[in-house]
Design a protein around this motif. Structure first.
Motif, PDB file in Angstrom:
ATOM      1  N   VAL A   1     -13.826 -49.754  51.156  1.00 47.24           N
ATOM      2  CA  VAL A   1     -14.640 -49.166  50.104  1.00 47.24           C
ATOM      3  C   VAL A   1     -14.027 -47.827  49.723  1.00 47.24           C
ATOM      4  O   VAL A   1     -13.676 -47.037  50.610  1.00 47.24           O
ATOM      5  CB  VAL A   1     -16.091 -48.959  50.585  1.00 47.24           C
ATOM      6  CG1 VAL A   1     -16.932 -48.329  49.488  1.00 47.24           C
ATOM      7  CG2 VAL A   1     -16.701 -50.270  51.042  1.00 47.24           C
ATOM      8  N   PRO A   2     -13.878 -47.527  48.434  1.00 45.77           N
ATOM      9  CA  PRO A   2     -13.407 -46.194  48.041  1.00 45.77           C
ATOM     10  C   PRO A   2     -14.401 -45.125  48.481  1.00 45.77           C
ATOM     11  O   PRO A   2     -15.612 -45.297  48.365  1.00 45.77           O
ATOM     12  CB  PRO A   2     -13.309 -46.277  46.513  1.00 45.77           C
ATOM     13  CG  PRO A   2     -13.276 -47.734  46.202  1.00 45.77           C
ATOM     14  CD  PRO A   2     -14.071 -48.411  47.267  1.00 45.77           C
ATOM     15  N   VAL A   3     -13.888 -44.004  48.981  1.00 39.78           N
ATOM     16  CA  VAL A   3     -14.727 -42.923  49.469  1.00 39.78           C
ATOM     17  C   VAL A   3     -15.306 -42.160  48.284  1.00 39.78           C
ATOM     18  O   VAL A   3     -14.585 -41.797  47.344  1.00 39.78           O
ATOM     19  CB  VAL A   3     -13.928 -41.975  50.388  1.00 39.78           C
ATOM     20  CG1 VAL A   3     -14.798 -40.814  50.853  1.00 39.78           C
ATOM     21  CG2 VAL A   3     -13.375 -42.739  51.585  1.00 39.78           C
ATOM     22  N   TRP A   4     -16.621 -41.922  48.349  1.00 40.33           N
ATOM     23  CA  TRP A   4     -17.270 -41.110  47.322  1.00 40.33           C
ATOM     24  C   TRP A   4     -16.941 -39.651  47.610  1.00 40.33           C
ATOM     25  O   TRP A   4     -17.476 -39.043  48.526  1.00 40.33           O
ATOM     26  CB  TRP A   4     -18.776 -41.346  47.360  1.00 40.33           C
ATOM     27  CG  TRP A   4     -19.549 -40.557  46.348  1.00 40.33           C
ATOM     28  CD1 TRP A   4     -20.040 -39.304  46.490  1.00 40.33           C
ATOM     29  CD2 TRP A   4     -19.903 -40.969  45.029  1.00 40.33           C
ATOM     30  NE1 TRP A   4     -20.682 -38.897  45.352  1.00 40.33           N
ATOM     31  CE2 TRP A   4     -20.620 -39.904  44.430  1.00 40.33           C
ATOM     32  CE3 TRP A   4     -19.684 -42.130  44.295  1.00 40.33           C
ATOM     33  CZ2 TRP A   4     -21.122 -39.976  43.136  1.00 40.33           C
ATOM     34  CZ3 TRP A   4     -20.189 -42.191  43.009  1.00 40.33           C
ATOM     35  CH2 TRP A   4     -20.898 -41.131  42.439  1.00 40.33           C
ATOM     36  N   ASP A   5     -16.048 -39.071  46.832  1.00 33.77           N
ATOM     37  CA  ASP A   5     -15.530 -37.736  47.123  1.00 33.77           C
ATOM     38  C   ASP A   5     -15.366 -36.963  45.819  1.00 33.77           C
ATOM     39  O   ASP A   5     -14.678 -37.416  44.903  1.00 33.77           O
ATOM     40  CB  ASP A   5     -14.182 -37.832  47.845  1.00 33.77           C
ATOM     41  CG  ASP A   5     -13.732 -36.510  48.424  1.00 33.77           C
ATOM     42  OD1 ASP A   5     -14.420 -35.488  48.200  1.00 33.77           O
ATOM     43  OD2 ASP A   5     -12.691 -36.485  49.114  1.00 33.77           O
ATOM     44  N   LYS A   6     -16.016 -35.788  45.756  1.00 31.90           N
ATOM     45  CA  LYS A   6     -15.923 -34.937  44.579  1.00 31.90           C
ATOM     46  C   LYS A   6     -15.279 -33.593  44.919  1.00 31.90           C
ATOM     47  O   LYS A   6     -15.538 -32.587  44.255  1.00 31.90           O
ATOM     48  CB  LYS A   6     -17.314 -34.698  43.982  1.00 31.90           C
ATOM     49  CG  LYS A   6     -17.946 -35.950  43.387  1.00 31.90           C
ATOM     50  CD  LYS A   6     -19.246 -35.623  42.687  1.00 31.90           C
ATOM     51  CE  LYS A   6     -19.839 -36.856  42.023  1.00 31.90           C
ATOM     52  NZ  LYS A   6     -21.116 -36.547  41.318  1.00 31.90           N
ATOM     53  N   SER A   7     -14.442 -33.576  45.943  1.00 26.73           N
ATOM     54  CA  SER A   7     -13.839 -32.310  46.360  1.00 26.73           C
ATOM     55  C   SER A   7     -12.575 -31.965  45.576  1.00 26.73           C
ATOM     56  O   SER A   7     -12.063 -30.851  45.704  1.00 26.73           O
ATOM     57  CB  SER A   7     -13.503 -32.376  47.862  1.00 26.73           C
ATOM     58  OG  SER A   7     -12.550 -33.397  48.119  1.00 26.73           O
ATOM     59  N   GLU A   8     -12.076 -32.898  44.791  1.00 29.00           N
ATOM     60  CA  GLU A   8     -10.854 -32.634  44.024  1.00 29.00           C
ATOM     61  C   GLU A   8     -11.143 -31.632  42.905  1.00 29.00           C
ATOM     62  O   GLU A   8     -12.116 -31.767  42.168  1.00 29.00           O
ATOM     63  CB  GLU A   8     -10.310 -33.937  43.433  1.00 29.00           C
ATOM     64  CG  GLU A   8      -8.967 -33.802  42.765  1.00 29.00           C
ATOM     65  CD  GLU A   8      -7.833 -33.567  43.757  1.00 29.00           C
ATOM     66  OE1 GLU A   8      -6.794 -33.033  43.352  1.00 29.00           O
ATOM     67  OE2 GLU A   8      -7.992 -33.929  44.949  1.00 29.00           O
ATOM     68  N   ARG A   9     -10.289 -30.626  42.781  1.00 30.20           N
ATOM     69  CA  ARG A   9     -10.448 -29.599  41.744  1.00 30.20           C
ATOM     70  C   ARG A   9      -9.415 -29.798  40.639  1.00 30.20           C
ATOM     71  O   ARG A   9      -8.266 -30.179  40.910  1.00 30.20           O
ATOM     72  CB  ARG A   9     -10.313 -28.202  42.345  1.00 30.20           C
ATOM     73  CG  ARG A   9     -11.429 -27.835  43.313  1.00 30.20           C
ATOM     74  CD  ARG A   9     -11.370 -26.360  43.661  1.00 30.20           C
ATOM     75  NE  ARG A   9     -12.508 -25.940  44.467  1.00 30.20           N
ATOM     76  CZ  ARG A   9     -12.762 -24.669  44.777  1.00 30.20           C
ATOM     77  NH1 ARG A   9     -11.958 -23.697  44.347  1.00 30.20           N
ATOM     78  NH2 ARG A   9     -13.815 -24.358  45.506  1.00 30.20           N
ATOM     79  N   ASN A  10      -9.833 -29.489  39.429  1.00 31.79           N
ATOM     80  CA  ASN A  10      -8.954 -29.647  38.264  1.00 31.79           C
ATOM     81  C   ASN A  10      -8.633 -28.323  37.584  1.00 31.79           C
ATOM     82  O   ASN A  10      -8.090 -28.317  36.484  1.00 31.79           O
ATOM     83  CB  ASN A  10      -9.611 -30.595  37.250  1.00 31.79           C
ATOM     84  CG  ASN A  10      -9.853 -31.974  37.825  1.00 31.79           C
ATOM     85  OD1 ASN A  10      -9.023 -32.495  38.565  1.00 31.79           O
ATOM     86  ND2 ASN A  10     -10.994 -32.567  37.488  1.00 31.79           N
ATOM     87  N   ASP A  11      -8.981 -27.206  38.223  1.00 27.48           N
ATOM     88  CA  ASP A  11      -8.749 -25.904  37.597  1.00 27.48           C
ATOM     89  C   ASP A  11      -7.503 -25.201  38.130  1.00 27.48           C
ATOM     90  O   ASP A  11      -7.296 -24.012  37.894  1.00 27.48           O
ATOM     91  CB  ASP A  11      -9.972 -25.003  37.799  1.00 27.48           C
ATOM     92  CG  ASP A  11     -10.317 -24.829  39.280  1.00 27.48           C
ATOM     93  OD1 ASP A  11      -9.638 -25.456  40.123  1.00 27.48           O
ATOM     94  OD2 ASP A  11     -11.267 -24.073  39.583  1.00 27.48           O
ATOM     95  N   GLY A  12      -6.671 -25.920  38.867  1.00 24.32           N
ATOM     96  CA  GLY A  12      -5.451 -25.330  39.402  1.00 24.32           C
ATOM     97  C   GLY A  12      -5.597 -24.674  40.752  1.00 24.32           C
ATOM     98  O   GLY A  12      -4.598 -24.220  41.318  1.00 24.32           O
ATOM     99  N   THR A  13      -6.805 -24.594  41.296  1.00 24.35           N
ATOM    100  CA  THR A  13      -7.001 -23.992  42.616  1.00 24.35           C
ATOM    101  C   THR A  13      -6.882 -25.057  43.697  1.00 24.35           C
ATOM    102  O   THR A  13      -6.871 -26.258  43.415  1.00 24.35           O
ATOM    103  CB  THR A  13      -8.376 -23.312  42.706  1.00 24.35           C
ATOM    104  OG1 THR A  13      -9.392 -24.290  42.449  1.00 24.35           O
ATOM    105  CG2 THR A  13      -8.488 -22.197  41.663  1.00 24.35           C
TER     106      THR A  13
END
Length: 464
Positions: free
Chosen positions: A294-306
């Motif tokens: 199952v794909p992990v439900w994860d929202k820790s990825e950042r898209n602002d360059g940090t």
């Protein structure tokens, strides 16, 4: 020379047998071979009186219902008409040419009465699953789970906002329907939700107001399937309101029910991201020993360059994260007289960096440019999430990803072939009856095809 049809009756008596007029390759012949109603009287014995006139045989009504769900005949009135006219339907129901067909109202009385109280539809479903297992169609190595929305029998105009239900309820309290009574009874047992639903139907309040991408909002239920991926046999089915947490929770009940009823527990479970929440993964890995494909439900990825969380190294022996600059992030910088678990309501532990490390760090613009320190929320079930992430890079996971389409094929068959794209019965119990019978019909069609191929009979084969 043009011929003319004769209008005079040539014969007074005819020798007619239904069995001679039903093709050997007919689907109902194959289904009849795999059906077993020998235990049906004992299942319903406590729900029929021992006195009075004989009732319509329950086997006859269930056979008629099976025809309706196998051929997508949604109306009970039309179903009775089709059984009256179709010779193959009469043969399958053991009704002679001169025998009457039960009235359509008989189905409503029995569905909402003794059939529902006895759980006969669940018994029928479980018995068909057992027949599939005996035929070798179930391997038990891998299960797939998914849910699909089915529109409820509820008009959007007869609904109110969730926070205005109290006032609107006064107008319908005097004449409450069965679906409304079930909803009120379930309120006392249900766990409180985080927020009230956006809208509530006054005719079917257990359905949920939901909008899928690109489609208008509707009141709907979810049919949840637990499928053995070997031959696509539905091992369990459960109806829930169209509410994602309820769908995920139903997966636990279905897995445990299959293990209890049929002594089956898969080595791997296949699902989409909706089933990748941390508590669900922890239940699969730590309690059941099932590999979560199952794909992990994860929202820790950042898209602002940090920096994202994946840029920090977890050091289990120190119970700390290590930032790209080499500084630790800990959850226990301060000590307290009374020990604290440091677990939040979201079942996470917050790891923080030291302000003295961050203020002079050259990487601060890439790490925490708008806050004095960097924080990372780590789930208490992170070990199970790591297991799921490791499995995602294996070839077995890629195979599981391709096999998940077998559940989606069943949903397409349910809506397009069996025509169950909108419910007729109201309430969660009505949705349960319809979904259970539809899943039984799908399993019967697959089992009938397998039996027909194993024991060839004259004809072209069984249409599925």
């Amino acid at each position: 020379m043009m011929g003319h049809q004769k209008t005079v009756q040539d014969q007074l008596f005819y020798s007619f047998h239904l069995d001679d007029h039903v093709p050997q390759s007919h689907l109902l012949r194959a289904i009849d071979r795999v059906l077993d109603f020998s235990d049906l009287p004992s299942q319903l014995a406590g729900h029929y009186s021992h006195t009075g006139r004989p009732s319509v045989p329950p086997e006859l009504m269930i056979r008629i219902l099976i025809i309706g769900y196998c051929y997508g005949i949604r109306s009970e009135r039309r179903l009775c008409e089709e059984v009256h006219l179709n010779l193959a339907y009469r043969w399958f129901c053991r009704i002679g040419l001169e025998d009457p067909v039960p009235e359509h109202s008989t189905f409503s009385k029995n569905r909402h009465g003794r059939f529902r109280e006895s759980g006969i539809f669940r018994w029928l479903f479980e018995s068909v699953v057992q027949r599939c297992m005996d035929a070798g169609l179930v391997q038990g190595e891998g299960f797939a789970v998914d849910a699909s929305l089915i529109a409820a029998n509820a008009n959007a105009q007869q609904s109110v906002p969730g926070d205005e239900l109290g006032e609107a309820w006064k107008g319908v309290s005097a004449n409450r329907s069965r679906a409304v009574r079930e909803y009120l009874e379930a309120l006392d047992e249900a766990a409180p939700e985080e927020s009230a639903p956006k809208r509530i139907s006054l005719t079917d309040p257990q359905s949920r107001w939901i909008a899928m991408r690109g489609n208008p909002a509707i009141f709907a239920y979810s049919t949840n399937y637990l499928v053995d991926i070997a031959k696509g046999i539905i091992l369990d089915v459960e109806a829930t309101p169209a509410y994602r947490p309820a769908e995920v929770e139903s997966t636990r009940r279905m897995i445990e029910r299959v293990e209890r009823q049929h002594a089956l527990k898969p080595q791997r479970l296949i699902g989409d991201t909706a089933y990748g929440a941390a508590p669900m993964l922890a239940w699969l890995v730590e309690k059941k020993g099932i590999a979560p494909h199952v794909p992990v439900w994860d929202k820790s990825e950042r898209n602002d360059g940090t920096f994202s969380r994946k840029d920090f190294v977890w050091e289990a022996e120190l119970d700390a994260y290590r930032c790209p600059a080499g500084h630790p992030l800990r959850s226990d910088w301060r000590s307290f007289r009374k020990p604290r678990t440091r677990v939040t309501q979201e079942e996470t532990i917050i790891y923080r960096s030291s302000q003295s490390h961050c203020q002079d760090c050259s990487s601060k613009p890439q790490c925490c440019p708008n806050t004095p320190i960097r924080k990372i929320a780590r789930s208490v079930h992170e070990t199970a999430r790591d297991v799921a992430r490791q499995l995602a890079s294996t070839q077995e996971y890629q195979r599981s990803y391709r096999e998940r389409k077998k559940v989606e094929i069943l949903f397409a068959h349910l809506k397009r072939i069996l025509r169950l794209d909108r419910l007729r019965l109201r309430g969660l119990s009505g949705a349960t009856d319809e979904f259970t019978l539809a899943a039984t019909a799908q399993n019967l069609r697959r089992l009938a095809k397998f039996v027909a191929q194993s024991a060839p009979t004259p004809g072209e084969g069984v249409p599925i």
